[in-house]
Design an enzyme around this catalytic site. Structure first.
Site, PDB file in Angstrom:
ATOM      1  N   LYS A 113      37.723  38.105  51.331  1.00  0.00           N
ATOM      2  CA  LYS A 113      38.749  37.072  51.211  1.00  0.00           C
ATOM      3  C   LYS A 113      38.568  35.975  52.248  1.00  0.00           C
ATOM      4  O   LYS A 113      38.875  34.817  52.000  1.00  0.00           O
ATOM      5  CB  LYS A 113      40.148  37.683  51.336  1.00  0.00           C
ATOM      6  N   LYS A 195      35.043  42.995  39.581  1.00  0.00           N
ATOM      7  CA  LYS A 195      36.214  43.756  39.144  1.00  0.00           C
ATOM      8  C   LYS A 195      37.235  42.847  38.473  1.00  0.00           C
ATOM      9  O   LYS A 195      37.312  41.651  38.789  1.00  0.00           O
ATOM     10  CB  LYS A 195      36.804  44.559  40.317  1.00  0.00           C
ATOM     11  N   LYS A 198      43.389  39.451  38.994  1.00  0.00           N
ATOM     12  CA  LYS A 198      44.333  38.417  38.562  1.00  0.00           C
ATOM     13  C   LYS A 198      44.043  37.078  39.227  1.00  0.00           C
ATOM     14  O   LYS A 198      44.647  36.073  38.892  1.00  0.00           O
ATOM     15  CB  LYS A 198      45.770  38.879  38.825  1.00  0.00           C
TER      16      LYS A 198
END
Ligand code: AMP
Ligand code: TRP
Length: 330
Positions: A113, A195, A198
């Site tokens: 991230k 993966k 969202k």
């Protein structure tokens, strides 16, 4: 025995969240009749990255309602919103003082991230595993069902608990991650190397639990597949199909062999059409319950009760921690 888990309310949960996490909460609830089960909405975790206020508010309530819609029974399972129990943030600081920056920087999720965000990475994103450790240790959870990607954080929680116990005396139960193999890692419908998430910029890659049913079915029908044309579970050579078979198997209860047999001599088209129907009817069931509960005052009653239950446990544990360390007057 206590089982505890949580999900961040950032956007609507995907089919990946459902199969990797939510469905397992329900299975555990139904299997372990004597266990105390706590499932919460990890809203503080959502603010580690920029998030819009209205969006966050909506997603918090929506996730709470989805917990019930997927089959968590509020009589059996305590459901609450993390930020409504202040002990989580309070213990988190204490744990930050009993962990090392190097440990935080090693976390794969932080690395991934922070690369995406560059200079605007928040301090909270780095220390977030301490907040997650608080979530778990406050309640002396024995088992923490999570998807594969969260295993590292639960392992860090174990390290912190053991370290704290050694330094201050037996205080925390050392938890174990519970990774259910099936569905632990559902991949993008457009790219089996990533993966299902969202936050994928390509919405065709994921299905959310509140997607329009027809749209969701179309996403399955248009999912990428390999060129072999045979319905066979082969993760190495047919990763995209293997991912669809995992979804199929989880939702239908059929094994890979049974699915292979069913589609022997048939192509991907029939397989995908059937899978689209299965996904459609799963979503339909969840959504019917969801729209009932999201509007009802019942949801607030459940969340109040969950908060009070969680608070009573967490407050006691936090007092014990403060005492052990020598904080405050007692
Ligand atoms: P998150 O959306 O990152 O808050 O994840 C909530 C839970 O869902 C965690 O237990 C994750 O491990 C799990 N999860 C998220 N994405 C997937 C996926 N694609 N496949 C399986 N489990 C997932
Ligand atoms: N960090 C988890 C995630 O991103 C969510 C989470 C927060 C959690 N606190 C937790 C999961 C405690 C299990 C236990 O998915």
């Amino acid at each position: 025995m206590r089982i505890l888990s949580g999900i961040k309310p950032s956007n609507v949960p995907t089919l990946g969240n459902y199969l990797g996490a939510m469905q397992n909460f329900v299975k555990l609830q139904n299997e372990y009749k004597d266990a105390d089960i706590i499932v919460f909405v990890a809203d503080l975790h959502s603010i580690t990255v920029p998030i819009d206020r209205q969006e966050l508010k909506k997603d918090i309530r929506s996730l709470a309602a989805l917990y019930i819609a997927v089959g968590l029974d509020p009589v059996r399972t305590h459901i609450f919103i993390q930020s409504e129990v202040p002990c989580h943030s309070e213990l988190s600081f204490v744990l930050e003082c009993n962990s090392y920056i190097g440990e935080m920087e090693r976390m794969i999720q932080f690395k991934e991230k922070s690369v995406k965000q560059g200079l605007t990475v928040s301090t909270g994103l780095l220390t977030y595993p301490c907040l997650m450790a608080s979530d778990i240790l406050l309640y002396d959870a024995n088992y923490v069902p999570v998807g594969e990607d969260q295993k590292q954080h639960v392992e860090l929680t174990r390290d912190i608990a053991i370290r704290f116990n050694n330094k201050y005396g037996e205080t925390f139960t050392v938890p174990e991650p519970l990774i259910m193999k099936a569905g632990a890692r559902i991949m993008s419908l457009q790219d089996p190397a990533h993966k299902m998430s969202k936050t994928d910029p390509n919405p065709k890659g994921y299905i959310t639990l509140l997607d329009d049913i027809n749209e969701a079915k179309n996403k399955i029908k248009r999912a990428v597949t390999d060129s072999l044309g045979v319905v066979k579970y082969d993760k190495e050579n047919q990763g995209a199909l293997a991912n669809l078979m995992t979804i199929y198997s989880n939702l239908s209860g059929l094994s890979y062999e049974e699915i292979e047999k069913k589609y022997e001599g048939l192509g991907y088209k029939e397989f995908k059409e059937d899978l689209a129907e299965i996904v459609g009817s799963t979503l339909e069931k969840i959504q019917t319950k969801y729209y009932e509960i999201i509007k009802s005052p019942e949801l607030d009653r459940i969340l109040d009760e969950g908060r009070d239950y969680a608070y009573s446990i967490a407050r006691k544990k936090l007092s014990k921690v403060y005492k052990r360390i020598g904080l405050g007057r007692n």
